[in-house]
Design a protein around this motif. Structure first.
Motif, PDB file in Angstrom:
ATOM      1  N   VAL A  58       0.853  -1.191   0.000  1.00 47.56           N
ATOM      2  CA  VAL A  58       0.000   0.000   0.000  1.00 47.56           C
ATOM      3  C   VAL A  58       0.886   1.236   0.000  1.00 47.56           C
ATOM      4  O   VAL A  58       1.690   1.446   0.914  1.00 47.56           O
ATOM      5  CB  VAL A  58      -0.937   0.002   1.222  1.00 47.56           C
ATOM      6  N   LEU A  61      -3.478   6.255   0.088  1.00 48.87           N
ATOM      7  CA  LEU A  61      -4.934   6.242   0.200  1.00 48.87           C
ATOM      8  C   LEU A  61      -5.454   7.631  -0.105  1.00 48.87           C
ATOM      9  O   LEU A  61      -4.931   8.630   0.413  1.00 48.87           O
ATOM     10  CB  LEU A  61      -5.388   5.831   1.605  1.00 48.87           C
ATOM     11  N   ILE A  63      -8.972   9.541   0.251  1.00 47.35           N
ATOM     12  CA  ILE A  63     -10.305   9.420   0.838  1.00 47.35           C
ATOM     13  C   ILE A  63     -11.112  10.650   0.475  1.00 47.35           C
ATOM     14  O   ILE A  63     -10.656  11.787   0.640  1.00 47.35           O
ATOM     15  CB  ILE A  63     -10.219   9.261   2.369  1.00 47.35           C
ATOM     16  N   ARG A  72      -5.277  12.864   1.234  1.00 43.70           N
ATOM     17  CA  ARG A  72      -4.292  11.865   0.838  1.00 43.70           C
ATOM     18  C   ARG A  72      -3.488  11.413   2.049  1.00 43.70           C
ATOM     19  O   ARG A  72      -3.090  12.227   2.889  1.00 43.70           O
ATOM     20  CB  ARG A  72      -3.330  12.434  -0.212  1.00 43.70           C
ATOM     21  N   LEU A  84      -3.496   2.820   9.983  1.00 45.28           N
ATOM     22  CA  LEU A  84      -4.332   2.824   8.778  1.00 45.28           C
ATOM     23  C   LEU A  84      -5.784   2.513   9.126  1.00 45.28           C
ATOM     24  O   LEU A  84      -6.718   3.106   8.564  1.00 45.28           O
ATOM     25  CB  LEU A  84      -3.791   1.798   7.783  1.00 45.28           C
ATOM     26  N   LEU A  88      -9.235   4.824   8.410  1.00 42.62           N
ATOM     27  CA  LEU A  88     -10.476   4.339   7.804  1.00 42.62           C
ATOM     28  C   LEU A  88     -11.651   4.467   8.766  1.00 42.62           C
ATOM     29  O   LEU A  88     -12.781   4.736   8.350  1.00 42.62           O
ATOM     30  CB  LEU A  88     -10.310   2.879   7.367  1.00 42.62           C
ATOM     31  N   VAL A  99     -12.944   5.491  -1.306  1.00 37.29           N
ATOM     32  CA  VAL A  99     -11.491   5.401  -1.141  1.00 37.29           C
ATOM     33  C   VAL A  99     -10.861   4.941  -2.449  1.00 37.29           C
ATOM     34  O   VAL A  99     -11.356   4.007  -3.091  1.00 37.29           O
ATOM     35  CB  VAL A  99     -11.117   4.416  -0.014  1.00 37.29           C
ATOM     36  N   VAL A 101      -7.330   3.369  -3.407  1.00 37.74           N
ATOM     37  CA  VAL A 101      -6.099   2.822  -2.846  1.00 37.74           C
ATOM     38  C   VAL A 101      -5.117   2.568  -3.986  1.00 37.74           C
ATOM     39  O   VAL A 101      -5.474   2.013  -5.025  1.00 37.74           O
ATOM     40  CB  VAL A 101      -6.380   1.532  -2.042  1.00 37.74           C
ATOM     41  N   GLU A 112      -4.250   0.700  -9.065  1.00 34.68           N
ATOM     42  CA  GLU A 112      -5.215   1.438  -8.253  1.00 34.68           C
ATOM     43  C   GLU A 112      -6.551   0.701  -8.216  1.00 34.68           C
ATOM     44  O   GLU A 112      -6.913  -0.003  -9.159  1.00 34.68           O
ATOM     45  CB  GLU A 112      -5.425   2.848  -8.810  1.00 34.68           C
ATOM     46  N   LEU A 131     -11.880  -2.938   2.551  1.00 39.48           N
ATOM     47  CA  LEU A 131     -12.237  -2.196   1.347  1.00 39.48           C
ATOM     48  C   LEU A 131     -12.974  -3.127   0.392  1.00 39.48           C
ATOM     49  O   LEU A 131     -12.515  -4.237   0.115  1.00 39.48           O
ATOM     50  CB  LEU A 131     -10.987  -1.631   0.661  1.00 39.48           C
TER      51      LEU A 131
END
Length: 473
Positions: A58, A61, A63, A72, A84, A88, A99, A101, A112, A131
């Motif tokens: 990862v 992110l 959002i 970001r 993390l 969330l 989201v 990712v 992505e 997710l």
């Protein structure tokens, strides 16, 4: 002197620090990786390169659903997976569940996924967040604390993991709803009635008290004889299949004592050809298994529906019915005078009847107003369970009196005949011929064919003594 000792001491400390630093292992770079939790055939971690896979690192992110609210978060994430998860959690509380990712696969490949935040399992006391893919609601991923080298190793083992997943993969079954009522109305030629036709033959009793029965071979022979006799009489049917059918019944007395028992696997050879065998249930009750034979057959050319519409001035239908020894109802006579304009003439029944007669076939009636009127069982006494022509004649006469149209289904012997009959109905031809052929007796004289006494199951009835020529409906 003091300066030399101090310098020596400093050199010793430097060597010790160098030694300790050379002996400590290189620290691994800690990262957060993707864990594929649920997938479908539409979207799984093996299907395409643009789908997140277990072991992806990862990187970022994003959002928020709009550019103005976009936030970001980039690697490294403080406190790893816990941090993390908190990000969330806060987004979920604010209802910012959209989201994007961004993950890294290998040194330079990036992928992505557009997803939404989903609450996960909270059995451990802390709620974890997952997710779910926007494109496929069944595709769900989670997060793991790991190292970069472990991610590379997992990514490199993708081929072996695919083989392992294939080995563990199982086809799953379940129940799905089905619109039976709609299908049975739309997909059947006769709504709510199938085209499969069968005849059930019970084993014949070998004594009056029905304690003993003939074997399965005898029942099969009687089924074969019935089929051959029906075909020889002109019934246009074809054999489809034959099978034994087990029927449970309670037995006692002489029947139980004379029945072959099947208490173990060793007894199977004794009951292989028996029509009746017994066993005891756990209450000690004698249960008998009757092995009947079911014969499946079908009309050679399918079934043809003929609608007979009635008028106020109709005084007769213009056809007569009878029944074969095998229990089939058939059209025995049709009026052959188009000037009378009888319902049988207007509907085209006379053309079908003539076509059957010309090919030495019987025009067998399979349904009257969508009710099947075929024989369906042979009892243990040998009697055929079938329909009574007297009651059917009465029903058809009531149709004429009430002016309710009659829908007949008849057996065809040629599939191409249906279209030719439809064309003939547009311009019926008048054929002057005597349809009632007399029977030649032993002394050479001729007399009309007459119906005899009939018995069906436990019911008996007598027909009127008439010939076909006068048996008009």
């Amino acid at each position: 002197m003091k300066e030399r000792e101090k310098e020596k001491k400093n050199m010793t400390m430097d060597r010790g620090s160098e030694s300790s630093s050379s002996e400590s292992p290189t620290r691994e770079l800690k990262v957060i990786s993707i864990e594929c939790l649920r997938a479908t055939s539409k979207s799984d971690e093996w299907s395409a390169a643009d789908v997140l896979q277990s072991g992806d690192i990862v990187e970022e992110l994003r959002i928020g659903s709009s550019a103005g609210s976009l936030v970001r978060f980039r690697q490294p994430f403080k406190n790893g997976r816990t941090g993390l998860n908190k990000i969330l959690h806060d987004a979920y509380k604010k209802k910012e569940t959209s989201v994007l990712v961004r993950v890294r696969r290998g040194p330079h490949e990036f992928v992505e996924l557009q997803a939404c935040v989903l609450p996960g399992d909270s059995s451990s006391g802390k709620k974890n967040y997952l997710l779910r893919s926007i494109a496929d609601a069944n595709y769900v991923v989670g997060f793991l604390d790991t190292t970069e080298s472990e991610c590379y190793r997992l990514q490199g083992s993708r081929a072996s993991r695919m083989v392992s997943a294939l080995t563990r993969s199982k086809a799953q079954d379940g129940y799905v709803s089905y619109p039976w009522e709609k299908k049975m109305q739309e997909m059947l030629s006769v709504p709510n009635s199938g085209n499969f036709i069968s005849m059930l033959f019970l084993p014949k009793a070998s004594d009056r008290v029905a304690s003993r029965y003939h074997d399965v071979e005898d029942t099969l022979a009687r089924a074969n004889a019935w089929l051959n006799a029906a075909q020889a009489s002109g019934v246009p049917l074809v054999f489809m299949n034959i099978q034994t059918e087990s029927l449970l019944t309670k037995i006692s007395g002489e029947t139980a004592s004379s029945t072959v028992n099947s208490g173990s696997l060793a007894d199977f050879s004794n009951v292989a050809n028996e029509s009746l065998y017994g066993f005891e249930d756990y209450h000690g009750v004698d249960i008998g298994v009757v092995r009947a034979v079911r014969l499946w057959y079908a009309p050679i050319g399918g079934e043809l529906s003929i609608e007979i519409k009635l008028k106020d001035d109709d005084t007769k239908l213009g056809f007569a019915i009878s029944r074969t020894e095998e229990g089939f109802i058939f059209i025995s006579s049709v009026i052959d005078n188009s000037e009378e304009n009888a319902p049988a003439t207007r509907s085209g029944l006379n053309h079908v009847y003539r076509a059957a007669r010309d090919t030495c076939r019987l025009l067998v009636v399979s349904r009257v107003s969508n009710q099947r009127v075929l024989p369906w069982m042979v009892s243990s006494t040998g009697a055929i369970r079938c329909y009574d022509t007297v009651s059917l004649s009465h029903k058809l006469s009531l149709h004429r009196h009430t002016k309710v149209p009659i829908l007949l289904h008849v057996f065809l012997w040629d599939r191409a005949l249906a279209s030719s009959i439809g064309a003939a109905n547009m311009s019926p031809k008048v054929v002057h011929s005597n349809q009632n052929k007399p029977i030649e007796t032993d002394d050479g004289s001729h007399q009309p064919l007459k119906l005899q006494r009939d018995s069906v199951g436990d019911l008996s009835f007598r027909f009127q003594d008439f010939s076909f020529s006068s048996n008009w409906l």
